[in-house]
Design a protein around this motif. Structure first.
Motif, mmCIF file in Angstrom:
data_model
loop_
_atom_site.group_PDB
_atom_site.id
_atom_site.type_symbol
_atom_site.label_atom_id
_atom_site.label_comp_id
_atom_site.label_asym_id
_atom_site.label_seq_id
_atom_site.Cartn_x
_atom_site.Cartn_y
_atom_site.Cartn_z
ATOM 1 N N UNK A 13 0.821 -1.207 0.000
ATOM 2 C CA UNK A 13 0.000 0.000 0.000
ATOM 3 C C UNK A 13 0.858 1.262 0.000
ATOM 4 N N UNK A 14 2.058 1.173 0.562
ATOM 5 C CA UNK A 14 2.966 2.325 0.559
ATOM 6 C C UNK A 14 3.254 2.761 -0.875
ATOM 7 N N UNK A 15 3.416 1.793 -1.787
ATOM 8 C CA UNK A 15 3.652 2.119 -3.194
ATOM 9 C C UNK A 15 2.476 2.854 -3.818
ATOM 10 N N UNK A 16 1.256 2.571 -3.324
ATOM 11 C CA UNK A 16 0.067 3.249 -3.839
ATOM 12 C C UNK A 16 -0.023 4.678 -3.330
ATOM 13 N N UNK A 17 0.551 4.936 -2.174
ATOM 14 C CA UNK A 17 0.406 6.243 -1.527
ATOM 15 C C UNK A 17 1.582 7.181 -1.776
ATOM 16 N N UNK A 18 2.753 6.614 -2.028
ATOM 17 C CA UNK A 18 3.962 7.414 -2.181
ATOM 18 C C UNK A 18 4.647 7.045 -3.493
ATOM 19 N N UNK A 19 5.031 8.046 -4.253
ATOM 20 C CA UNK A 19 5.791 7.807 -5.479
ATOM 21 C C UNK A 19 7.271 7.677 -5.103
ATOM 22 N N UNK A 20 7.704 6.436 -4.880
ATOM 23 C CA UNK A 20 9.064 6.194 -4.405
ATOM 24 C C UNK A 20 10.093 6.605 -5.448
ATOM 25 N N UNK A 21 11.159 7.230 -4.984
ATOM 26 C CA UNK A 21 12.261 7.648 -5.861
ATOM 27 C C UNK A 21 13.472 6.751 -5.587
ATOM 28 N N UNK A 22 14.054 6.142 -6.638
ATOM 29 C CA UNK A 22 15.167 5.205 -6.440
ATOM 30 C C UNK A 22 16.335 5.774 -5.645
ATOM 31 N N UNK A 23 16.582 7.071 -5.742
ATOM 32 C CA UNK A 23 17.740 7.668 -5.075
ATOM 33 C C UNK A 23 17.457 8.087 -3.632
ATOM 34 N N UNK A 24 16.236 7.901 -3.196
ATOM 35 C CA UNK A 24 15.896 8.295 -1.828
ATOM 36 C C UNK A 24 16.690 7.508 -0.785
ATOM 37 N N UNK A 25 16.988 8.195 0.317
ATOM 38 C CA UNK A 25 17.546 7.559 1.507
ATOM 39 C C UNK A 25 16.359 7.201 2.401
ATOM 40 N N UNK A 26 16.148 5.900 2.614
ATOM 41 C CA UNK A 26 14.935 5.425 3.285
ATOM 42 C C UNK A 26 15.288 4.762 4.613
ATOM 43 N N UNK A 27 14.470 5.033 5.630
ATOM 44 C CA UNK A 27 14.607 4.344 6.922
ATOM 45 C C UNK A 27 13.309 3.649 7.252
ATOM 46 N N UNK A 28 13.427 2.446 7.802
ATOM 47 C CA UNK A 28 12.278 1.728 8.363
ATOM 48 C C UNK A 28 12.565 1.546 9.839
ATOM 49 N N UNK A 29 11.654 2.036 10.680
ATOM 50 C CA UNK A 29 11.821 1.951 12.127
ATOM 51 C C UNK A 29 10.988 0.771 12.626
ATOM 52 N N UNK A 30 11.673 -0.234 13.148
ATOM 53 C CA UNK A 30 11.026 -1.476 13.556
ATOM 54 C C UNK A 30 11.680 -2.649 12.865
ATOM 55 N N UNK A 31 11.676 -3.805 13.516
ATOM 56 C CA UNK A 31 12.315 -4.987 12.927
ATOM 57 C C UNK A 31 11.417 -6.214 12.975
ATOM 58 N N UNK A 32 10.121 -5.999 13.190
ATOM 59 C CA UNK A 32 9.184 -7.108 13.290
ATOM 60 C C UNK A 32 8.685 -7.593 11.953
ATOM 61 N N UNK A 33 7.582 -8.328 12.003
ATOM 62 C CA UNK A 33 7.046 -8.993 10.813
ATOM 63 C C UNK A 33 6.689 -7.992 9.711
ATOM 64 N N UNK A 34 5.895 -6.989 10.054
ATOM 65 C CA UNK A 34 5.465 -6.027 9.053
ATOM 66 C C UNK A 34 6.639 -5.200 8.548
ATOM 67 N N UNK A 35 7.516 -4.780 9.448
ATOM 68 C CA UNK A 35 8.674 -3.979 9.053
ATOM 69 C C UNK A 35 9.530 -4.711 8.019
ATOM 70 N N UNK A 36 9.721 -6.010 8.221
ATOM 71 C CA UNK A 36 10.563 -6.763 7.290
ATOM 72 C C UNK A 36 9.888 -6.926 5.925
ATOM 73 N N UNK A 37 8.569 -7.033 5.896
ATOM 74 C CA UNK A 37 7.864 -7.074 4.613
ATOM 75 C C UNK A 37 7.965 -5.724 3.906
ATOM 76 N N UNK A 38 7.820 -4.656 4.663
ATOM 77 C CA UNK A 38 7.923 -3.306 4.092
ATOM 78 C C UNK A 38 9.298 -3.100 3.465
ATOM 79 N N UNK A 39 10.331 -3.549 4.158
ATOM 80 C CA UNK A 39 11.694 -3.402 3.629
ATOM 81 C C UNK A 39 11.826 -4.116 2.286
ATOM 82 N N UNK A 40 11.296 -5.323 2.185
ATOM 83 C CA UNK A 40 11.393 -6.071 0.925
ATOM 84 C C UNK A 40 10.650 -5.355 -0.202
ATOM 85 N N UNK A 41 9.505 -4.789 0.108
ATOM 86 C CA UNK A 41 8.724 -4.096 -0.916
ATOM 87 C C UNK A 41 9.436 -2.832 -1.371
#
Length: 316
Positions: free
Chosen positions: A144-172
């Protein structure tokens, strides 16, 4: 049928709970997953009572559509009224009269049977195992993040959290952005991310502050929001994924001062998630933890609450 029933305070096993009697497709649950939202509900989130569980894979037992009978399916969890403006626009997820599987006015998947409208169900290909299929719902939330945000390849991205959902978000996000840092608290959860080229940190240093174009908060805690606001650049984007039962007030002052764009993000479309699992673009096998019988639901819940645990399943 056997089902675990939550009365708002305590969850118990009922071996003679009534079968679903809605005029919908009837699904026998093969496997259900315990997620952070379930644990938050047990702590008072949504003030829900009924059968918990919204991540599942099952087999259709009864349907008005004969072609669906015997099919292995997963299900979108929001069922709209089909009459309001949101439903007419295809936004059943935001219908003010909706029911939500295992979360709002609808019994869920910690039972032998559940029911959903046929339009909510998606047939799962044979190449996806039951264990993998249970991840479709949270993986859709990550997409859903891809639907809401136009991701830019050069962006510096942080994911806060290391649980189940966080790890799926990182892969996406990694499908678009290569420069990703995961800020977590559990070294054993973070180890697998290093092998896939993700930077990991067990705490925030001064050099990390205001460094990231996009920060996704997926900790399930108020402290995660505070950490997120430290990491995001002025005029950066923050995506909020946590549902938190706590009633503590959050300090939004940094959001205003730094002109941060806040995006709440919840459920997502199932097709991208199913396709990603079927093609191998996303792998969830390393996140599979353990399976408990429905009768041992208390052990399953206690195990899922442990900070170093990934995905725990209930098998009716």
């Amino acid at each position: 049928m056997k089902a675990t029933f939550f009365d708002g305070k305590k969850i118990t096993l009922d071996k003679n709970y009534p079968n679903p009697d809605l005029n919908e497709t009837l699904v026998r649950v093969n496997l259900a997953g315990i997620c952070g939202t379930d644990l938050e509900i047990l702590d008072g989130y949504m003030q829900y009572n009924g059968i918990l569980g919204h991540e599942f894979v099952g087999t259709v037992e009864k349907s008005d559509n004969p072609e669906m009978i015997g099919k292995r399916v997963v299900g979108e969890i929001n069922a709209g009224c089909e009459k309001c403006d949101s439903c007419i626009k295809g936004l059943q997820r935001h219908c003010s009269n909706r029911t939500v599987l295992g979360i709002l006015k609808r019994n869920g998947a910690f039972a032998e049977l559940l029911s959903l409208p046929e339009k909510n169900l998606h047939v799962i290909p044979d190449s996806i195992s039951d264990e993998q299929a249970v991840f479709v719902e949270p993986l859709a939330a990550a997409f859903e993040i891809n639907e809401q945000v136009s991701l830019k390849p050069k962006w510096n991205v942080a994911v806060v959290g290391d649980g189940r959902l966080a790890q799926l978000i990182i892969q996406v996000i990694k499908l678009t952005c290569s420069n990703i840092t995961c800020f977590g608290k559990h070294e054993n959860k973070l180890e697998g991310l290093v092998q896939s080229g993700i930077k990991i940190k067990l705490g925030i240093e001064s050099t990390d502050e205001q460094l990231f174009d996009l920060v996704v908060e997926a900790t399930g805690s108020n402290s995660g929001f505070t950490d997120t606001m430290k990491l995001v650049k002025p005029r950066g984007i923050v995506v909020l994924k946590s549902t938190i039962a706590s009633r503590e007030n959050l300090d939004l002052t940094p959001t205003i001062i730094n002109e941060i764009t806040l995006i709440g993000s919840r459920c997502g479309l199932f097709k991208p998630a199913i396709d990603a699992l079927a093609t191998g673009k996303i792998s969830v096998n390393s996140m599979i933890d353990s399976t408990f019988s429905l009768e041992n639901f208390e052990d399953a819940i206690n195990h899922a609450k442990k900070p170093d645990t990934l995905k725990v399943f209930l098998k009716p």
